[in-house]
Motif scaffolding. Sequence first.
Motif, PDB file in Angstrom:
ATOM      1  N   TYR A   1       0.798  -1.113  -0.272  1.00 42.22           N
ATOM      2  CA  TYR A   1      -0.485  -0.033   0.291  1.00 42.22           C
ATOM      3  C   TYR A   1       0.864   0.930  -0.494  1.00 42.22           C
ATOM      4  O   TYR A   1       2.193   1.480   0.424  1.00 42.22           O
ATOM      5  CB  TYR A   1      -0.891   0.411   1.046  1.00 42.22           C
ATOM      6  CG  TYR A   1      -0.260  -0.427   2.173  1.00 42.22           C
ATOM      7  CD1 TYR A   1      -0.157   0.814   3.098  1.00 42.22           C
ATOM      8  CD2 TYR A   1       0.630  -1.298   2.983  1.00 42.22           C
ATOM      9  CE1 TYR A   1       1.071   0.535   4.691  1.00 42.22           C
ATOM     10  CE2 TYR A   1       0.151  -1.655   4.313  1.00 42.22           C
ATOM     11  CZ  TYR A   1       1.235  -0.418   4.773  1.00 42.22           C
ATOM     12  OH  TYR A   1       1.323  -0.514   6.140  1.00 42.22           O
ATOM     13  N   THR A   2       0.091   2.380  -0.292  1.00 41.08           N
ATOM     14  CA  THR A   2       0.343   3.731   0.047  1.00 41.08           C
ATOM     15  C   THR A   2       0.217   4.647   0.287  1.00 41.08           C
ATOM     16  O   THR A   2      -1.294   4.527   0.149  1.00 41.08           O
ATOM     17  CB  THR A   2       1.011   4.220  -1.385  1.00 41.08           C
ATOM     18  OG1 THR A   2       0.897   4.078  -2.580  1.00 41.08           O
ATOM     19  CG2 THR A   2       2.505   3.446  -2.444  1.00 41.08           C
ATOM     20  N   ILE A   3       0.179   5.487   0.934  1.00 43.12           N
ATOM     21  CA  ILE A   3      -0.555   6.822   1.293  1.00 43.12           C
ATOM     22  C   ILE A   3      -0.222   8.294   0.956  1.00 43.12           C
ATOM     23  O   ILE A   3       0.320   7.922   1.416  1.00 43.12           O
ATOM     24  CB  ILE A   3      -1.647   6.207   2.330  1.00 43.12           C
ATOM     25  CG1 ILE A   3      -1.965   4.922   2.699  1.00 43.12           C
ATOM     26  CG2 ILE A   3      -2.110   7.575   2.832  1.00 43.12           C
ATOM     27  CD1 ILE A   3      -3.732   5.243   2.856  1.00 43.12           C
ATOM     28  N   ALA A   4      -1.059   8.753   0.286  1.00 42.35           N
ATOM     29  CA  ALA A   4      -0.466  10.551   0.575  1.00 42.35           C
ATOM     30  C   ALA A   4      -0.007  11.054   2.115  1.00 42.35           C
ATOM     31  O   ALA A   4      -0.275  10.330   2.791  1.00 42.35           O
ATOM     32  CB  ALA A   4      -1.959  11.211  -0.079  1.00 42.35           C
ATOM     33  N   ARG A   5       0.673  11.907   1.438  1.00 41.53           N
ATOM     34  CA  ARG A   5       1.809  12.116   3.286  1.00 41.53           C
ATOM     35  C   ARG A   5       0.781  13.200   3.980  1.00 41.53           C
ATOM     36  O   ARG A   5       1.024  13.013   4.943  1.00 41.53           O
ATOM     37  CB  ARG A   5       2.632  12.735   2.694  1.00 41.53           C
ATOM     38  CG  ARG A   5       3.974  13.134   3.784  1.00 41.53           C
ATOM     39  CD  ARG A   5       5.215  13.583   4.201  1.00 41.53           C
ATOM     40  NE  ARG A   5       5.509  14.325   3.246  1.00 41.53           N
ATOM     41  CZ  ARG A   5       6.126  15.229   2.707  1.00 41.53           C
ATOM     42  NH1 ARG A   5       7.112  15.668   2.938  1.00 41.53           N
ATOM     43  NH2 ARG A   5       6.854  15.757   1.423  1.00 41.53           N
ATOM     44  N   ASN A   6       0.330  13.486   2.934  1.00 37.98           N
ATOM     45  CA  ASN A   6      -0.819  14.589   3.814  1.00 37.98           C
ATOM     46  C   ASN A   6      -1.712  13.794   4.900  1.00 37.98           C
ATOM     47  O   ASN A   6      -2.465  14.243   5.854  1.00 37.98           O
ATOM     48  CB  ASN A   6      -2.038  15.373   3.133  1.00 37.98           C
ATOM     49  CG  ASN A   6      -0.750  16.067   1.923  1.00 37.98           C
ATOM     50  OD1 ASN A   6       0.198  16.799   2.832  1.00 37.98           O
ATOM     51  ND2 ASN A   6      -1.768  16.988   1.553  1.00 37.98           N
ATOM     52  N   TYR A   7      -2.292  12.690   4.341  1.00 45.40           N
ATOM     53  CA  TYR A   7      -2.980  11.212   5.313  1.00 45.40           C
ATOM     54  C   TYR A   7      -1.823  10.743   6.328  1.00 45.40           C
ATOM     55  O   TYR A   7      -2.405   9.820   6.679  1.00 45.40           O
ATOM     56  CB  TYR A   7      -3.665  10.385   4.026  1.00 45.40           C
ATOM     57  CG  TYR A   7      -4.683  11.431   3.643  1.00 45.40           C
ATOM     58  CD1 TYR A   7      -5.992  12.013   4.287  1.00 45.40           C
ATOM     59  CD2 TYR A   7      -4.500  12.219   2.604  1.00 45.40           C
ATOM     60  CE1 TYR A   7      -7.220  12.281   3.644  1.00 45.40           C
ATOM     61  CE2 TYR A   7      -5.133  13.045   2.036  1.00 45.40           C
ATOM     62  CZ  TYR A   7      -6.136  13.238   2.378  1.00 45.40           C
ATOM     63  OH  TYR A   7      -7.256  14.127   1.914  1.00 45.40           O
ATOM     64  N   TRP A   8      -1.074  10.716   6.271  1.00 47.16           N
ATOM     65  CA  TRP A   8      -0.211  10.046   6.988  1.00 47.16           C
ATOM     66  C   TRP A   8      -0.225  10.066   8.489  1.00 47.16           C
ATOM     67  O   TRP A   8      -0.818  11.365   8.902  1.00 47.16           O
ATOM     68  CB  TRP A   8       0.873   9.871   6.972  1.00 47.16           C
ATOM     69  CG  TRP A   8       2.155   9.809   6.349  1.00 47.16           C
ATOM     70  CD1 TRP A   8       1.534   8.928   4.264  1.00 47.16           C
ATOM     71  CD2 TRP A   8       3.027   9.773   5.635  1.00 47.16           C
ATOM     72  NE1 TRP A   8       2.174   8.560   4.420  1.00 47.16           N
ATOM     73  CE2 TRP A   8       3.659   8.952   4.380  1.00 47.16           C
ATOM     74  CE3 TRP A   8       4.399  10.114   6.117  1.00 47.16           C
ATOM     75  CZ2 TRP A   8       4.753   8.779   3.237  1.00 47.16           C
ATOM     76  CZ3 TRP A   8       5.081  10.412   5.046  1.00 47.16           C
ATOM     77  CH2 TRP A   8       5.706   9.432   3.902  1.00 47.16           C
ATOM     78  N   GLY A   9      -0.240   8.938   9.491  1.00 47.31           N
ATOM     79  CA  GLY A   9      -0.734   9.134  11.022  1.00 47.31           C
ATOM     80  C   GLY A   9      -1.660   9.183  11.332  1.00 47.31           C
ATOM     81  O   GLY A   9      -2.857   9.404  12.323  1.00 47.31           O
ATOM     82  N   GLN A  10      -3.295   8.686  10.641  1.00 49.86           N
ATOM     83  CA  GLN A  10      -4.487   8.961  11.056  1.00 49.86           C
ATOM     84  C   GLN A  10      -5.185   7.597  10.996  1.00 49.86           C
ATOM     85  O   GLN A  10      -5.808   7.546  11.498  1.00 49.86           O
ATOM     86  CB  GLN A  10      -5.028  10.285   9.915  1.00 49.86           C
ATOM     87  CG  GLN A  10      -4.412  11.268   9.949  1.00 49.86           C
ATOM     88  CD  GLN A  10      -4.961  12.353   8.124  1.00 49.86           C
ATOM     89  OE1 GLN A  10      -6.331  12.194   8.460  1.00 49.86           O
ATOM     90  NE2 GLN A  10      -4.514  12.882   7.941  1.00 49.86           N
ATOM     91  N   GLY A  11      -4.003   6.466  10.860  1.00 46.12           N
ATOM     92  CA  GLY A  11      -4.735   5.828  10.836  1.00 46.12           C
ATOM     93  C   GLY A  11      -5.153   4.694   9.982  1.00 46.12           C
ATOM     94  O   GLY A  11      -6.237   3.620   9.786  1.00 46.12           O
TER      95      GLY A  11
END
Length: 181
Positions: free
Chosen positions: A102-112
Amino acid sequence: MDTTRFPDFPLLSTPRLLLRVLASSDLDDLYEYASDPEIDHHTPWDHYKNIEEARENLNEFLEAYEKHGFWAWGIEHSKDKKLIGIININKPGYNRKVEVGYTIARNYWGQGLATEALQALIRYGFEKLDVARIEAVILPENRASSKVLLKAGMQFEGLLRSYQVWKGKPSDLEMYAIVRK
């Protein structure tokens, strides 16, 4: 999102996310998050240098749907109504095990959100694909992803020395897995 092109694509939803088919309309969102050079520290691929690279990659996903089915989901943030990542699972083979990434946009990191998406995919793998084991490998220094995997119920199984070539060099990777109970 064009669900008519792939009507059998399994949609997975969580309280904050919709895991869905990727569409050509996702190009700008895909480029926005995957052109971030910070991604280079955690993935075997490099960030997009221009929108054409994003378009080529998105077309590869769409062609893969045509050939192989539904093995990669776009991660859409339900509130923001935008693509914020991709989560994938390989096709199960005779041994009934799969690997996820998986990859997630950095603006959404740390939100579970990565954990939420991964938990949905794990449920899908065990309930619908009837797999016995789900694995993930990460670079040892990717502590944030380690936390995601552990929170999703996976267990650390060990260090795999020179397990895969990442960016042109053999790299040690950590193996995490969850097995069907």
